[in-house]
Design an enzyme around this catalytic site. Structure first.
Site, PDB file in Angstrom:
ATOM      1  CG  LEU A  28      10.742   3.916   4.401  1.00 32.16           C
ATOM      2  CD1 LEU A  28      11.435   2.741   3.756  1.00 32.16           C
ATOM      3  CD2 LEU A  28      11.441   4.365   5.655  1.00 32.16           C
ATOM      4  CG  ASP A  29       7.312   2.434   5.305  1.00 30.86           C
ATOM      5  OD1 ASP A  29       7.747   1.409   4.780  1.00 30.86           O
ATOM      6  OD2 ASP A  29       7.673   2.844   6.422  1.00 30.86           O
TER       7      ASP A  29
END
Lengths: 285, 285, 285, 285
Positions: free
Chosen positions: C227-228
């Site tokens: 994530l990210d």
């Protein structure tokens, strides 16, 4: 920094230029560190810059150049090759304000500037001590309305004596005579303290304050006979508002001026700027 | 957003203004949400803006205003109070280009714009469907050289019919007649697609490309009879280079135009802009 | 915009690549509109992108590709050619917040986006009317903790049905399942509302306010299982100060988000982004 | 610059503070040059800064302060008054890198910095000559893992000897001991070469290159015991791309570092920074 040759080309656009140039470079073993192309579709002109690793060539630079002349002739090229180990010689022109001069001298001293500062010429003597700390020769050439011709003759003689390749007007505040603009065409770089074409001429921060703009800027450009009209190399701005006095604008502007001048000069010293008409192609890959 | 009153003041500067104003506000129980002052030392003028929590006042707005008149008289103030629950009515003027109009309508639809869009007036019919999706009345008023006086009479009638407080030229591309500029002084906001004062007039992106600038910009300003010369509210720029065509400049510029217009309009709608002479004080705390 | 083929290459660096590629292109009459190279000296990898005028080739694209395979094999290239007249098909994923979706739909509607929006998939029904005004199919696929597997199976089926080339998470607010991240590697673009790697995860504007930063930003990146953490395509920031509430940060941030996403998506659609490891080369000449 | 007193206040918010403060100032004839207020609605705290023209007061500063204590007591204020003619004394800490030090010294030399540089302390001797040209005492205090306690005892003694009000870590590269951080709380300003909270700790440009960010930045902040976690005063960024090496990032970053540090220090020297918790209010009207 690696030792590189910079091959800079401009010519009428046509199919096959890149192939021939790349083929020639590869044929001599040339390893390309950086390459940039640009085609100006409006006027059919092609621009190209290569950085070639010097150590990769299987021949001398002289022979490389000689061989390249045939490629160049076939495409009607204007071209030159510069050698990163023969940095351009820089003559800095200054007056009383020190921020641009101090910034450039410091960058040069720290080996950040890919050029060699050979002398400073100033129309006031104020900055002598600072310049001499850097062990750079300082020449004080006063300019008055009456002595302008003699002063610039002396100035040109000093530039010639040091064999300078580029003149930087680091807030010099004097207008070069037309003949000198022509003699040193594309070799004189100025920093103007506004976002051109806004606020040409004198006292741009006063003009900016008067007009109430919300950003002020600076412009690095080549000097031509038309004041503040030469090809633009680099520009930047900073936000201001109603609370800023003219003194504030000057202070904030100084930071933009010195940064923009240093960036513009760097592009010039690395042969990243190609002039065509009154515009520039700046290859900053 | 809290319900606030905005007290906006300008007057000749002197000692004691802030004390008297603050004392008056506090005397009525007024809780100050935001306060800004500015003294223009050049012309001795003082500017002030307060946001006062409506619920904190121990009296009606009408009585508050009546009482304040005495303070105002003592200091020769120009002043007004606006009510955040009576948002300004906005008439949007458009032509064929949709980016500014679509952006403002969307912000309004999402409750981001502190005003009320009451109508769109356009000299072309192209954007009708988009506007009507937002349930905003769309008026098509064609403007030709021959019909200009009638067209603007009709335009003014529509603005009057909706009782609009502010006219936004969202890339309207028509020059308002001088009388209309005077009638709606400080109430007409334009977005000009250049960093003024650079590139006034027509085709600024062509002018920018021609001059070879390294940044392009947009300017939000009040409209006066002098084209592109009115007080500047907001400006911004974006970096470009030699590789950008005029089409690229237009595309990149659109993003700056719509953002700058939305910011400038927001300042106006929140009574953050005080005009003095041809300059603005913009209180964006 | 001219009809061009985009030849995109990455391979181990060595002398002669440019020459062979340029020679091949020129040999088929190919007129190069734009060319970019980059050598990553750290890992010895070479990246290259050409735009070739389609009308200039003296053979079909199919034959051009077939012939190029020999060049590619000689240098161990990963490569592909895309056709500007076969724009990528875009599936937009949204939730309730409309600013990014509205911005992209408007750009597409105005022919500014070099791709084709084929559908919108949203986990809420709120934005249906806006999307349908653009005559784009709107699919409401609710996602709950319990129904996540089925919901994403349905989502993937819809994407497949439209044969979408790229998925854009326009503030979608759902985390894609790992398998879907793998299936659509380098094809899913997200906009994160912070200047990564600052403020990963939820509520970045709250985190930014808490930390007291003086600039907030947004990041457009490829989605990976982490994530990210995927390769960054584009970022930008805007200045804030102590007076800005979290609501202000969200409002100001929306303008950065939509601009950064549009720029990043444009780069992807024009095949300007080359991924290597967890980093990107973005050729925006 | 005019001779002003700066009255800086923070206290719990309530109705009537501004009125009482302004009334008191006006009562002594005080002409307000600049005024800023801020209410932090989250924690109910109020911040205020006035610049009062010294010559306008009809009493001594001492009496003005004595009288103000009553206002302060009524509102439970933390407050102080500084005198622009008693500029803060600055101790600059440096190591080998000169760009921030040279920039600050030059600004000070040109009377741009509203403070007094009283000494430079460096853990290497390299920059002595540069500092001594400015006629600033240079103290070489080497720091090694073994001698750290003694070195910092000596360092503190030098700071005490010069009675410095603020310590600036101009790329000092040493971590101050916790006790020193506590002793000089809110008096030590650091420049960190990243856009915090991204890339805390060592080698931020390497981290930035590794992560492939498209902007790099710098952060000026107060030093606390938690490394790189203190209250942020100022930040800025500059755009980079894939073509930039770590050496390029360092070079570009230096320009951001020195500008951000100079701006942050200026805010501090003019008492524009109010610290509350781990955040700052910076009044830059």
């Amino acid at each position: 920094m690696s030792h590189v040759y910079r091959l800079v080309i401009s010519c009428p656009d046509q199919v096959g230029i890149v192939a021939k140039v790349a083929e020639y470079i590869a044929g001599q073993g040339g390893s390309i560190v950086e390459a940039n192309h640009h085609t100006d579709a409006n006027n059919g002109w092609f621009f190209m810059r290569h950085e070639i690793l010097a150590s990769s060539l299987n021949m001398s630079l002289h022979d490389f150049e000689k061989g390249f002349q045939q490629v160049a002739d076939a495409f009607d090229m204007e071209w030159y090759i510069s050698d990163s180990e023969k940095p351009k010689k820089i003559a800095l022109f200054a007056s009383k304000e020190s921020h641009c001069l101090a910034d450039l001298l410091h960058r040069w001293h720290e080996n950040e500037l890919p050029g060699e500062v050979v002398c400073v010429i100033a129309n006031h003597d104020d900055l002598r001590s600072m310049v001499e700390w850097y062990k750079v020769p300082f020449h004080h050439v006063p300019v008055t309305p009456d002595t302008k011709p003699q002063a610039f003759a002396e100035t040109e003689a000093i530039v010639a004596q040091y064999d300078a390749d580029v003149i930087v007007l680091a807030r010099y505040m004097q207008i070069l005579p037309p003949q000198m603009c022509r003699d040193y065409a594309s070799q004189v770089i100025n920093i103007h303290h506004s976002f051109l074409p806004s606020f040409v001429g004198a006292k741009p921060y006063h003009q900016a304050s008067e007009r109430g703009v919300k950003l002020i800027g600076a412009t690095c450009h080549y000097v031509t006979e038309d004041l503040d009209e030469g090809p633009i190399i680099e520009q930047d701005v900073i936000r201001v508002n109603h609370s800023k006095t003219i003194e504030d604008l000057k202070r904030l502007g100084r930071d933009v001026e010195k940064t923009v001048l240093a960036r513009g000069l760097r592009y010039h010293l690395e042969d990243r700027v190609l002039i065509h008409g009154n515009k520039t192609v700046v290859f900053d890959s």
